[in-house]
Design an enzyme around this catalytic site. Structure first.
Site, mmCIF file in Angstrom:
data_model
loop_
_atom_site.group_PDB
_atom_site.id
_atom_site.type_symbol
_atom_site.label_atom_id
_atom_site.label_comp_id
_atom_site.label_asym_id
_atom_site.label_seq_id
_atom_site.Cartn_x
_atom_site.Cartn_y
_atom_site.Cartn_z
ATOM 1 N N ASP A 8 0.782 -1.129 -0.029
ATOM 2 C CA ASP A 8 0.016 0.017 0.067
ATOM 3 C C ASP A 8 0.930 1.290 0.000
ATOM 4 O O ASP A 8 1.521 1.337 1.005
ATOM 5 C CB ASP A 8 -1.042 -0.036 1.306
ATOM 6 C CG ASP A 8 -1.890 0.973 1.046
ATOM 7 O OD1 ASP A 8 -2.122 1.694 0.042
ATOM 8 O OD2 ASP A 8 -2.624 1.403 2.134
ATOM 9 N N ASP A 103 -2.969 2.206 -6.052
ATOM 10 C CA ASP A 103 -1.661 2.273 -5.228
ATOM 11 C C ASP A 103 -1.804 0.943 -4.158
ATOM 12 O O ASP A 103 -1.137 1.192 -3.352
ATOM 13 C CB ASP A 103 -1.574 3.532 -4.469
ATOM 14 C CG ASP A 103 -2.747 3.734 -3.288
ATOM 15 O OD1 ASP A 103 -3.838 3.036 -3.720
ATOM 16 O OD2 ASP A 103 -2.385 4.091 -2.194
ATOM 17 N N GLU A 104 -2.441 0.020 -4.539
ATOM 18 C CA GLU A 104 -2.545 -1.108 -3.639
ATOM 19 C C GLU A 104 -2.744 -2.403 -4.080
ATOM 20 O O GLU A 104 -3.459 -2.463 -5.317
ATOM 21 C CB GLU A 104 -3.940 -0.786 -2.980
ATOM 22 C CG GLU A 104 -3.746 -1.118 -1.215
ATOM 23 C CD GLU A 104 -5.277 -0.949 -0.871
ATOM 24 O OE1 GLU A 104 -5.853 -1.926 -0.190
ATOM 25 O OE2 GLU A 104 -5.794 0.051 -0.747
HETATM 26 MG MG LIG Z 1 -2.575 3.958 -0.009
#
Ligand SMILES: [Mg+2]
Length: 351
Positions: A8, A103-104
């Site tokens: 993350d 983003d993960e």
């Molecule tokens: Mg994040």
């Protein structure tokens, strides 16, 4: 036994803005829509969080909390480009990658030959490389399943790594507050508190049957999570079929009029979710879902219909007529057309 890494990025959009314009760094920063256009905060840096600014907060409210907040508009193309670069680093260690957003992502490194199969060392190396090559930081969680890996990545955020080895699962989960469990929101957490359930250890003392009685279909899942069990595989093809929002009401809605009253707020939430989709999807048919008080349910969609209040009102009316009973759950959604062709998918996963 699986080895899962959850990665993350730390305040992803804001981190990229600070990287690309260092004048923005060191002071509170929010990426999002303009306050005078009723915009919301998409991401903010940690300096802004210290003032109480949060994601999804109206920008006007954020500026009241933090008058010196710097606000920049999102540059989605830049974020997507960085996301692709991060994924290229992931693919040096495994092809089994499930993106959750830009983003993960989950990585299954169970069969990875790197670092003698040490998921911890792979996670360390990914964190080091993203920082060195892309100049942003990511947090990582390592665990035997997805549920725990995701909790672990949050445990030492920002710029942290947390590992839960198989022999630590038992103890880690026992002490875990139920509010950390995926799917346990405020409402469920406070219901649990009334029942004297605060930690997963408390949950473990309940039978499957008791949990099903108190929490319906979620009960069985709770039983497993409380024991650190999560069999979900990392799904390489996570292309979405639809986007939807649903709400279970504390009190059943007695009639169609009551259902229609809740439609605008559900549609607003749906809009927010739709806005987060990347442009490889196109919205298609609208649909509604109803679960009646006796747990019977129906879903109705309409090809060619517009995604406006009127269409959803019509669908809701027709779906309600199928049962004509009090309603416990209402959902609205949109089927999606996947614009990313098969060709491009193959290219994406080619070595
Ligand atoms: Mg994040």
């Amino acid at each position: 036994m699986r080895k899962i890494i959850h990665i993350d990025c730390d305040c992803f959009y804001a981190a990229i803005e600070m990287r690309d314009d260092p004048r923005l760094a060191g002071r509170p920063l929010a990426v999002g829509g303009a306050a005078d256009r009723r915009g919301v905060v998409a991401t903010c840096n940690y300096e802004a969080r210290a003032w109480g600014v949060r994601s999804a907060m109206p920008m006007g409210q954020a500026l009241k909390l933090c008058p010196d907040l710097q606000v920049v508009r999102p540059r989605m193309d830049a974020y997507k480009a960085v996301s692709r670069e991060i994924h290229a680093i992931f693919r040096d260690y495994t092809e089994t990658i499930e993106p959750l957003s830009l983003d993960e992502a989950y990585l299954d490194v169970s069969d990875s030959p790197h670092f003698d199969g040490s998921a911890t060392r792979i996670a360390q190396e990914i964190r080091r490389r993203v920082s060195q090559e892309l100049h942003i930081t990511v947090s990582a969680g390592v665990a035997p399943n997805k549920f725990l890996a995701k909790i672990a990545s949050d445990w030492r955020k920002p710029n942290g790594l947390f590992v839960i080895t198989p022999d630590q699962v038992e103890e880690f989960v026992a002490a875990l507050p139920v509010s950390k469990l995926h799917g346990v929101g405020k409402v469920t957490a406070s219901k649990m508190e009334r029942l004297g359930i605060v930690s997963c250890l408390d949950l473990r003392e309940r039978s499957k049957l008791a949990l099903a009685r108190d929490f319906g279909s979620f009960g069985e899942r709770l039983w497993s999570l409380a024991r650190g069990i999560d069999e979900r595989a990392v799904q390489v093809d996570s292309r979405r079929q639809s986007v939807s929002v649903e709400n279970t009401f504390d009190k059943d809605l007695p009639d169609l009029a009551a259902c229609l009253e809740h439609l605008p707020e559900l549609l607003q939430q749906l809009d927010t979710r739709m806005a987060r989709l990347d442009d490889s999807y196109r919205p298609d048919k609208p649909f509604v879902k109803i679960k009646f008080h006796d747990f019977s349910q129906t879903t109705l969609e309409q090809a060619g219909a517009r995604r406006d209040l009127e269409s959803y009102q019509r669908l809701l009316g027709a779906a309600f007529a199928r049962g004509g009973k009090p309603v416990r759950l209402l959902g609205v959604g949109v089927r999606l057309l996947d614009l990313r062709g098969r060709h491009e998918q193959l290219e994406l996963f080619a070595p």
